[in-house]
Design a protein around this motif. Structure first.
Motif, short mmCIF file in Angstrom:
data_model
loop_
_atom_site.label_atom_id
_atom_site.label_comp_id
_atom_site.label_asym_id
_atom_site.label_seq_id
_atom_site.Cartn_x
_atom_site.Cartn_y
_atom_site.Cartn_z
N THR A 656 43.97 41.09 41.35
CA THR A 656 43.69 41.62 42.68
C THR A 656 43.05 40.51 43.49
OG1 THR A 656 42.56 43.33 43.96
CG2 THR A 656 41.47 42.60 41.95
N TYR A 657 43.42 40.44 44.78
CA TYR A 657 42.97 39.33 45.60
C TYR A 657 42.81 39.78 47.04
CZ TYR A 657 42.83 34.46 47.30
OH TYR A 657 42.47 33.27 47.87
N SER A 905 30.10 41.80 42.43
CA SER A 905 31.53 42.12 42.49
C SER A 905 31.78 43.26 43.45
CB SER A 905 32.06 42.49 41.10
OG SER A 905 32.19 41.34 40.30
N LEU A 906 32.52 42.96 44.50
CA LEU A 906 33.09 44.00 45.35
C LEU A 906 34.52 44.29 44.94
CD1 LEU A 906 31.80 42.79 48.85
CD2 LEU A 906 30.81 44.55 47.38
N ASP A 907 35.12 43.34 44.24
CA ASP A 907 36.52 43.45 43.80
C ASP A 907 36.52 43.85 42.32
OD1 ASP A 907 37.82 41.90 46.29
OD2 ASP A 907 36.02 40.84 45.61
N HIS A 908 37.22 44.93 42.03
CA HIS A 908 37.15 45.50 40.68
C HIS A 908 38.54 45.88 40.17
CE1 HIS A 908 32.77 45.93 41.10
NE2 HIS A 908 33.02 46.33 42.34
N ALA A 909 38.59 46.04 38.87
CA ALA A 909 39.76 46.61 38.20
C ALA A 909 39.25 47.70 37.26
CB ALA A 909 40.52 45.55 37.42
N PHE A 910 39.69 48.93 37.49
CA PHE A 910 39.32 50.07 36.65
C PHE A 910 40.55 50.56 35.91
CE2 PHE A 910 35.68 50.10 39.43
CZ PHE A 910 34.66 50.55 38.61
N ALA A 922 39.36 40.05 31.32
CA ALA A 922 39.35 40.28 32.76
C ALA A 922 38.23 39.45 33.37
CB ALA A 922 39.16 41.76 33.08
N ARG A 923 38.59 38.50 34.23
CA ARG A 923 37.59 37.61 34.81
C ARG A 923 38.02 37.18 36.21
NH1 ARG A 923 34.15 36.32 30.78
NH2 ARG A 923 34.97 36.79 28.72
N SER A 924 37.02 36.92 37.05
CA SER A 924 37.33 36.37 38.36
C SER A 924 37.51 34.86 38.23
CB SER A 924 36.24 36.71 39.37
OG SER A 924 34.99 36.21 38.93
N ASP A 964 36.63 36.00 45.40
CA ASP A 964 37.36 35.48 44.25
C ASP A 964 38.42 36.49 43.82
OD1 ASP A 964 35.92 33.10 44.02
OD2 ASP A 964 34.43 34.02 42.68
N PRO A 965 39.60 36.01 43.40
CA PRO A 965 40.56 36.93 42.77
C PRO A 965 40.09 37.31 41.37
CG PRO A 965 41.42 34.69 42.76
CD PRO A 965 40.11 34.65 43.52
N LEU A 966 40.49 38.49 40.95
CA LEU A 966 40.15 39.00 39.61
C LEU A 966 41.43 39.07 38.80
CD1 LEU A 966 38.17 40.32 37.59
CD2 LEU A 966 38.68 42.51 38.70
N VAL A 967 41.40 38.48 37.61
CA VAL A 967 42.58 38.36 36.75
C VAL A 967 42.40 39.23 35.51
CG1 VAL A 967 44.05 36.77 35.47
CG2 VAL A 967 42.90 36.01 37.55
N ILE A 968 43.43 40.00 35.17
CA ILE A 968 43.41 40.83 33.97
C ILE A 968 44.54 40.38 33.05
CG2 ILE A 968 43.57 43.16 33.04
CD1 ILE A 968 42.80 42.73 36.71
#
Length: 1005
Positions: A656-657, A905-910, A922-924, A964-968
């Protein structure tokens, strides 16, 4: 023993804080009997709202309408320009040109007595229309007949500005029974043209103030509870609180529509009465509610020890303030001068007690607080070695000098020379007492800034210098200004000064104040935690370890407030000792040799080596280490990484970006973006757009992701922005397989969530679905973007539903008080809205919105909420897993964004349980949050019209956005059971087909 020093009356220029209102006309009471605003003959002469004075007109068009109201004198909307505390914008005195331009030549006259005052100043708020009077002639008189011109103001301006005229050189105006200020208006070109006057003020310096010095002065423009004030609550939970918007501290027990029992004390810092004489206390209080029955009690004590334990028997009543002391609400009234402290000795505290038990509870606001004393001037012969004031006496043991306004002489050693008055130079130097002249009080600083402002005597580091001048507080930093003499008394004496070791965190800000103005050295490795202003103001923040946003790591409420306080005590700014913006040379970058640039950055997460020497300063509300030398960096603590660094390698990647307003439509196009024709964002011209695309596409390519949820991309009808981005990606990516999910307009905003994906790696399964208030009323999309869901399937059969979200931001708070207001627990505004939206997301996904029967689900995007805030804990309580925290051993110390030096973190993956089983990591990717925005795509430097230096731009991923983008990372292929993958080889070496061990139908409902 009380210190007694002779007082000599000397007429010299005092700082602006010494000015006192003589007469002030607010123009807020111009209402006519019919409810409109205007003037009649009985409106004049107009009495001053503060002080005593008269306002009237002459040579003006006196025609009246049928209601007896002047036709060419109006009272249009006013302004806060030049207002005194507590007075709202209200109305104005508006002079209209009139038919035949009859008011060209109209005059407004102001009368006031200046008995007991000198250094008169005249000021007011003003604006005009395009055809209004373009010339104003200002004159003074002492008899109302013979006038002398002192200024002409030739201008038209459609916005209110403040105009101020220093008449201190006109000594004829000093100490007069009556003076006259006359303003003549001319140059209007149309009958409706006008000028407005508002907040008209005649002020001066009182003779008495020249015999006084300020021991303490607090206007509450900044937080008093960070500067020595405290609260003690003895009953209930309500307590005094600071309101930075209105520069006051206030207390009320009216909560949720009713009053409740409460008792709260607000206590000042301590004042040492043994060093002063003739103490007086004064303060400005405003009543917030006319019907309140409980009074405000003011006490003093010389027995209180500052511990927070209140024994009311130790306190003596100084004043009791009731509602009857006021004629209007929210307008501060001066109370004082109280002289009770003159009979006391030792350390004194002043306390404001609010207590309510029954009736109608009051609201009290404290706007100003001041303690003064007999001035202590040093008029010894100015020569090296003669009688001096020691710096620790000038500094005192608190956050302000107890000798403000006193004329002093100091002789000490130069520890820093910033005398330049050009290119942002501070125009002064720092002096510090030699070690042998220190006192034994660790709370008193031994250093002070001398603002000589080009006085003409050059000094150098190590010189012993004598200075004569006046003590003042410059926005909280003690200095000697209005310098009258400087002499170099010796050289090469720096060895007599020992730098003081500074270590973070401190126990309290007084630890830093006690060394303000002194030479200090860092004693530990410190982490760079904020580089937002590293280019603009030549400064960056350091701390002991990275600082996290309080709601990232603490539960909202008391825990968050404690974390915020801990952060406050764990930061310092390092600056280049220059004022202004974008001063060159820039600070030294990562290589510790060359200037800052896009390839030689200073990044959050760098460490600075111990042993950095600088002067402890204070400016813009923060303590700072001032030096023209940049500290040395340890860069491997947070190096730039060309690709995301993950702890495991899988076979599929989701990300997510937030692309920070990527728009194909340029901002210069006007309000044409989104379905509601809103203002466009992002690039201002084609070249900037190309630069933005280069950086964003470099970031996306570097992610090496297969599906990406995007936020802050233009909400256009044809998906032109997504098409533009995908075209650029395919031009730079060898796979040439990027595609986008076409949705057209989504919602009503100028931006929307979106998906891009690699078509060789994944296919769309079914149609997309959109969550709006029409689906679930709790997902109010009137001021936030709809959520977008799409199911994807990989060639090996792994299917999952992804949702792209961008919840309501914390800014643009609602008016009034509501559940969406900022309630002070750290979650900001619109928290309820975001929380309800999170619940709606959970319920919606339980319905299989894409109707594909796929059970693996992931929510991606910008939630505008940190890890411990209600929206995210709502999802976690419903069974969703925050993947970045999960991958960080369940520690919330992760981040994708930095604001004011605090990471979170405002950017998340749930992920739901069915998706979680495939997640490896999972890391930014730290390409933006740790960078300065000065390295972005804009051709102009941030908050400036200056062109960005060529060295500040690079077409790479760094500073491509503010998030920052978050990578899973996923493993979508199941391990085969023993006996399948580990079968023996074919006896003749023939290859055997490997079994397909993919998930198969286990993903679907």
């Amino acid at each position: 023993m009380r210190l007694l020093i002779a007082v000599v009356l000397l007429c010299f220029t005092l700082p602006s804080w010494a000015e006192t209102p003589i007469a002030y006309w607010a123009q807020n009471s111009n209402q006519l009997p019919n409810g409109t605003n205007g003037f009649t003959p009985s409106s004049f002469p107009q009495q001053a709202d503060v002080g005593e004075g008269l306002l009237y007109l002459q040579n003006f068009d006196q025609e009246l309408d049928d209601n007896g109201v002047y036709r060419t004198l109006a009272s249009f909307a006013g302004s806060t320009q030049n207002r005194l505390d507590g007075y709202p914008a209200g109305q104005s005195l508006s002079i209209v040109a009139g038919s035949g331009l009859s008011n060209n030549g109209a005059q407004v006259i102001f009368e006031a007595s200046t008995v007991g005052f000198q250094d008169i100043r005249f000021s007011y708020g003003w604006r005009s229309t395009n055809t209004g009077f373009d010339t104003r002639i200002l004159e003074w008189s002492t008899d109302g007949v013979n006038y002398q011109e002192f200024a002409q103001h030739v201008e038209r301006n459609n916005s209110f500005i403040s105009l101020s005229y220093d008449l201190s050189d006109v000594t004829e105006l000093n100490d007069q029974d009556v003076i006259y200020i006359r303003v003549t208006f001319d140059g209007a070109t149309a009958a409706s043209g006008n000028n407005r006057l508002d907040n008209i003020l005649i002020s001066g310096v009182s003779f008495e103030s020249l015999t006084r010095m300020t021991v303490y002065n607090r206007d509450f423009a900044d937080d008093p509870f960070a500067r020595g004030w405290s609260t003690v609550t003895l009953n209930g939970t309500d307590q005094w609180s600071w309101d930075g918007s209105f520069a006051n501290v206030n207390m009320s027990s009216f909560v949720g529509g009713s009053c409740r029992e409460s008792e709260s004390w607000m206590i000042s810092p301590a004042f040492n009465l043994d060093n002063t004489t003739g103490e007086r206390v004064a303060f400005d209080v405003a009543r917030g509610f006319a019907g309140g029955t409980n009074s405000l009690e003011v006490y003093y004590s010389t027995s209180y020890d500052g511990s927070g334990v209140i024994d009311q028997g130790e306190w003596t009543l100084l004043a009791e303030i009731t509602r009857d002391d006021f004629t209007s609400n929210n307008v501060p009234t001066r109370f004082g001068d109280f002289e009770a402290l003159q009979q006391e000795s030792g350390e004194a505290y002043i306390a404001f007690r609010y207590a309510f038990d029954e009736g109608n509870c009051s609201t009290w606001r404290l706007a100003n607080f001041e303690v003064t004393a007999d001035v202590q001037n040093n008029f010894a012969t100015f020569q090296c070695g003669s009688e001096v004031n020691r710096i620790h006496q000038i500094q005192g043991a608190g956050f302000q000098s107890p000798m403000q306004g006193a004329f002093v002489q100091v002789e000490a050693i130069v520890i820093a020379d910033f005398q330049d008055t050009f290119n942002g130079g501070l125009g002064g130097f720092y002096l510090q007492e030699a070690d042998q002249h220190h006192d034994d009080n660790p709370l008193t600083s031994e250093g002070v800034f001398v603002y000589d402002n080009g006085f003409g005597v050059h000094v150098g580091v190590g010189d012993r210098v004598r200075v004569a001048g006046t003590v003042s507080e410059f926005f909280g930093h003690t200095q000697i200004q209005d310098v009258t003499d400087v002499a170099v008394c010796g050289s090469y004496q720096l060895e007599q000064v020992t730098p003081v070791a500074v270590e973070l965190p401190v126990d309290g800000l007084l630890d830093l104040e006690s060394v303000a103005g002194m030479l200090v050295t860092t004693s530990q490795e410190l982490t760079v935690s904020d580089v937002f202003n590293v280019a603009r103001f030549g400064e960056f923040t350091v701390s002991n370890g990275r600082l996290f946003a309080p709601t990232q790591v603490a539960v909202p409420g008391d825990d968050v407030r404690a974390q915020a306080q801990a952060n406050t005590l764990n930061r310092l700014i390092i600056d280049n000792a220059r004022g202004g913006s974008y001063r060159t040379p820039f600070m030294t970058g990562a290589d510790n040799v060359s200037e800052l640039s896009a390839t030689n950055p200073i990044r959050n997460g760098f460490l600075i080596e111990p042993g950095f020497e600088a002067v402890m300063g204070y400016a813009f509300g923060a303590y700072r280490l001032r030096s023209e030398t940049t500290p040395r960096f340890i860069t491997d603590a947070n190096p730039r990484l060309e690709t995301p660094e993950l702890n495991a390698q899988g076979d599929f990647r989701v990300a997510t970006y937030n692309v920070e307003n990527l728009f194909a439509t340029l901002t210069q196009s006007g309000a044409v973006c989104g379905p509601n024709a809103l203002g466009c964002r992002g690039a201002t011209n084609a070249n900037e757009l190309d630069r933005q695309l280069a950086k964003v596409s470099a970031a996306i390519s570097g992610l090496q992701a297969d599906v990406i949820a995007l936020t802050e991309i233009e909400n256009d009808a044809t998906d032109a922005t997504l098409a533009m981005l995908v075209e650029r990606l395919n031009a730079v990516d060898a796979h040439n397989d990027w595609a986008y999910l076409a949705t057209g307009y989504l919602g009503t905003d100028a931006i929307k969530p979106a998906f891009i994906f690699r078509s060789s790696r994944v296919e769309l399964l079914g149609d997309y679905a959109v969550l709006t208030a029409a689906v679930d009323p709790d997902f109010d999309d009137s001021r936030q973007r709809p959520a977008l869901a799409q199911t994807f399937v990989t060639p090996n059969g792994f299917a999952f539903t992804a949702v792209a979200v961008h919840l309501r931001a914390k800014s643009s708070c609602p008016s009034g008080s509501s559940a969406n207001s900022d309630n002070g627990d750290g979650q900001g505004c619109w928290n309820e809205w975001r929380t309800k939206s999170a619940g709606a997301l959970d319920r919606w996904l339980a319905t299989d919105p894409t109707a594909t029967g796929v059970s693996a689900q992931i929510i991606l995007g910008d939630f505008n909420a940190y890890a411990m805030e209600d929206p995210l804990t709502t999802l976690m309580a419903a069974g969703w897993t925050n993947l970045a925290i999960h991958a960080n051993d369940n520690s919330p110390e992760v981040y994708s964004y930095t604001f004011m030096g605090e990471a979170g973190s405002l950017d998340h993956a749930f992920a739901n349980a069915d998706f979680l089983g495939y997640v490896l990591d999972a890391r930014s990717w730290k390409i933006n949050a740790d960078e300065t925005p000065a390295f972005g795509y804009s051709e102009r430097l941030p908050s400036s019209s200056l062109w960005q230096p060529t060295e500040f731009y690079s077409p790479d991923a760094f500073a491509s956005s503010d998030h920052d983008p978050l990578v899973i990372e996923l493993n979508t292929t199941f391990a085969c059971a023993p006996g399948q993958a580990n079968r023996p080889a074919h006896p003749r070496g023939k290859a055997l087909p490997l079994p397909n061990c993919r998930v198969g139908q286990g993903q679907r409902r």
